[in-house]
Scaffold this active site. Structure first.
Site, PDB file in Angstrom:
ATOM      1  N   LYS A  51      68.912  20.221 -37.438  1.00 49.28           N
ATOM      2  CA  LYS A  51      67.911  21.443 -36.522  1.00 49.28           C
ATOM      3  C   LYS A  51      68.376  22.488 -36.707  1.00 49.28           C
ATOM      4  CE  LYS A  51      67.130  17.786 -33.450  1.00 49.28           C
ATOM      5  NZ  LYS A  51      67.376  17.516 -32.468  1.00 49.28           N
TER       6      LYS A  51
HETATM    7  C1  LIG Z   1      67.810  16.307 -31.208  1.00 49.81           C
HETATM    8  C2  LIG Z   1      67.091  16.133 -30.127  1.00 49.81           C
HETATM    9  C3  LIG Z   1      67.931  15.539 -28.992  1.00 49.81           C
HETATM   10  C4  LIG Z   1      69.342  15.037 -29.466  1.00 49.81           C
HETATM   11  O1  LIG Z   1      70.108  16.118 -29.742  1.00 49.81           O
HETATM   12  P1  LIG Z   1      71.604  14.686 -30.450  1.00 49.81           P
HETATM   13  O2  LIG Z   1      72.361  16.493 -30.842  1.00 49.81           O
HETATM   14  O3  LIG Z   1      70.944  14.067 -31.340  1.00 49.81           O
HETATM   15  O4  LIG Z   1      72.457  14.208 -28.934  1.00 49.81           O
HETATM   16  C5  LIG Z   1      67.539  15.982 -27.818  1.00 49.81           C
HETATM   17  N1  LIG Z   1      65.909  16.294 -27.626  1.00 49.81           N
HETATM   18  C6  LIG Z   1      65.521  16.541 -28.486  1.00 49.81           C
HETATM   19  C7  LIG Z   1      63.908  17.130 -28.133  1.00 49.81           C
HETATM   20  C8  LIG Z   1      66.112  16.646 -29.786  1.00 49.81           C
HETATM   21  O5  LIG Z   1      65.436  16.959 -30.786  1.00 49.81           O
END
Ligand SMILES: *Cc1c(COP(=O)(O)O)cnc(C)c1O
Length: 390
Positions: free
Chosen positions: A184
């Protein structure tokens, strides 16, 4: 293979990030300490939101947001069909039915025009997903939410650093959820955050991440008391001081990384112009796109799977984001998900590929990808050239 494999996304940790974590390791507070509050302040200041609540991951952030809104069994929330499963899972955790709405053909973002037909007397909220880092049409979404008396939650796990009509992501919905997973925009290893301007929602989320207990360990230490009460059923969804130290250090680099992501996206867009193989998704005017993913739509004559395997054979980590959530076996079995429910998302899902994009990619990495995409074209170019402009 003569080059290093190139992943679709990757974190960037420098020595200064490491030093910030080491400082916390030598301190009194490994968790529930002052660095958590400092990271929350940093994210609140960065986005312009009044409150930020740190949690264990982005999924917990979405779960906390729906919990804080008091949404529960028998209720429904509207989610886009084309997203990561966690967007819908957070509703399922609470006994809430996720109702899938279709996306816009050119951006693949939740289509405001497709929401009204999904609203029932049980609907309580809309979860908008800033898919690929492109902020949704929040003016339209806020209008719908207001008209029907619904809460608006933003799943901004892709879009930290983005903006819509000069307003930062994090301030565009009632509650905004972020993820700090390594792929991310910034990372804490695992981590998440919810921003809101509502003090009461923030207070509920602080209790929710700490078992539903109304004070945390540090607050009791500061107040010189041992007494605590649990008033709701919460979880252990805390983020540690170690992780928050990394988050603070990473956040300082976000503007630079965003600029680099946008530069890479520009290089891809230029290289793919009139490509017979693939074309980029549309970008609306008035947005600052966080460019978490670079998704292209592959010419059906080439075939998505041909492009994915062709790139992977060259060590390029092409990926697919996503299979529509309602078509996963769990959602078919538990919620009656079927093909045909969200035809635009379903059709797009068969043709999309995510090309690598992350701030540490070099210009030569980008050229390696674009050359590899072009190499798939020569044999079909005569037939495909007119279709490229379809
Ligand atoms: C990565 C992601 C999540 C969840 O995040 P985590 O930190 O992996 O639990 C939720 N929604 C979207 C669109 C994502 O890309």
């Amino acid at each position: 293979m003569d080059c290093e494999p190139l992943p679709y996304g990757r974190h960037w940790i420098d020595e200064d990030d490491i030093q910030e974590v080491v400082k916390v390791l030598r301190s009194d507070w490994l968790t529930t300490g002052p660095t958590v509050e400092a990271f929350e302040r940093a994210v609140a200041d960065y986005t312009g939101a009044k409150h930020a609540v740190a949690v264990a991951n982005g999924t917990a952030a979405l779960h906390a947001a729906l919990f804080a809104l008091g949404i529960g069994p028998g209720d429904e929330v509207i989610v886009p069909a084309l997203t990561f499963v966690a967007t819908a899972n957070c509703a399922a955790f609470l006994g809430v039915r996720p109702v899938f709405a279709d996306v816009e053909r050119d951006t693949l973002l939740l289509d405001p025009e497709r929401i009204a037909e999904k609203i029932s007397p049980k609907t309580r909220a809309i979860i908008a997903v800033d898919y690929t880092g492109h902020p949704c049409d929040y003016d339209a979404l806020r209008g719908i939410a207001h008209e029907y008396g619904l809460a608006l939650v933003a799943d901004a796990c892709h879009s930290l650093g983005g903006a819509y009509h000069n307003r930062n992501v994090g301030t565009l919905a009632d509650l905004t959820a972020f993820s700090f997973h390594p792929v991310k925009p910034i990372t804490t290893g695992e981590g998440g955050m919810v921003t809101t301007d509502d003090a009461d929602l923030a207070r509920r989320m602080r209790a929710f991440r700490n078992h539903g207990i109304t004070t945390d360990h540090r607050e009791r230490a500061l107040a010189g008391t041992w007494y605590y009460e649990m008033t709701e059923l919460g979880y252990n969804y805390r983020l540690s001081d170690l992780q928050c130290a990394l988050g603070i250090s990473q956040l300082r680099k976000l503007p630079r990384w965003m600029a680099r992501r946008q530069q890479i996206a520009g290089q891809y867009a230029a290289a793919l112009e009139n490509s017979p193989v693939a074309r980029p998704l549309a970008v609306r005017s008035g947005v600052s796109h966080a460019r978490h993913l670079y998704v292209v739509r592959v010419n059906p004559d080439v075939g998505r799977d041909t492009l994915v395997s062709g790139l992977r054979a060259k060590g390029i980590g092409a990926n697919v984001h996503y299979i529509p959530v309602h078509l996963h076996p769990y959602y078919r079995q538990q919620y009656g998900g079927k093909p045909g429910m969200c035809p635009i998302a379903e059709e797009a899902s068969r043709h999309i590929v995510s090309l690598p994009i992350f701030p540490r990619m070099t210009d030569s990495d980008v050229r390696r990808v674009t050359h590899s995409v072009k190499e798939l074209a020569p044999d079909l170019q005569p037939a495909a050239s007119s279709r490229a402009r379809r």
